[in-house]
Design an enzyme around this catalytic site. Structure first.
Site, PDB file in Angstrom:
ATOM      1  N   CYS A  59       1.603 -14.233   3.924  1.00 23.35           N
ATOM      2  CA  CYS A  59       1.236 -12.923   4.481  1.00 23.35           C
ATOM      3  C   CYS A  59       1.190 -11.863   3.376  1.00 23.35           C
ATOM      4  O   CYS A  59       2.228 -11.514   2.819  1.00 23.35           O
ATOM      5  CB  CYS A  59       2.258 -12.564   5.561  1.00 23.35           C
ATOM      6  N   CYS A  62       3.420  -8.846   3.885  1.00 27.84           N
ATOM      7  CA  CYS A  62       4.826  -9.224   3.693  1.00 27.84           C
ATOM      8  C   CYS A  62       5.179  -9.229   2.212  1.00 27.84           C
ATOM      9  O   CYS A  62       6.229  -8.723   1.817  1.00 27.84           O
ATOM     10  CB  CYS A  62       5.097 -10.613   4.278  1.00 27.84           C
TER      11      CYS A  62
END
Length: 137
Positions: A59, A62
């Protein structure tokens, strides 16, 4: 901002190095339910709030917010910063009803007091400061 959790940029990195890019320094990577229970117990015993980050190594948001999360962990000793890789602890993550990554939970005495979905640096800082303030009340 410091670079305590640099995002991995190499193709073909193994799972360990990409997962470790989500947590380092004063951020603990939760890899088992037992480790979660241990940290929850430790936080409750020491009167600390938990900032729990559900992330994924694939991600981009993230990985982008990970260094900010690490910086916050270094600045806020009264809080415990934990990261869960949703792919490593799928059942655990599902039990928290994670629909998007990153998702941050703020827990006091094991109970959710706040939540943030998404890699919003300004909101994460604001909510972290509010969590620390909550401990003094």
């Amino acid at each position: 901002m410091g670079n305590c959790c640099p995002p991995s940029s190499k193709e073909g990195d193994d799972k360990q190095s990409t997962t470790s890019s989500l947590a380092s320094g004063k951020v603990t990577l939760i890899e088992t339910v037992e480790k979660w229970e241990e940290k929850l117990s430790e936080a409750n015993k020491n009167g600390k709030m938990i900032v729990l980050n559900f992330s994924a190594s694939w991600c981009s948001p993230c990985r982008a917010i990970a260094p900010i999360f690490c910086d916050l962990a270094a600045k806020h000793d009264s809080l415990m910063f934990l990261t869960v890789d949703v792919d490593e602890l799928t059942e655990f993550s599902t039990s928290w009803e994670i629909k998007a990554t990153p998702t941050f939970f703020f827990l006091k005495d094991g109970q959710q007091v706040d939540r943030l979905v998404g890699a919003n640096e300004e909101e994460l800082i604001k909510k972290t400061e509010a969590a620390e303030l909550m401990l003094t009340l």
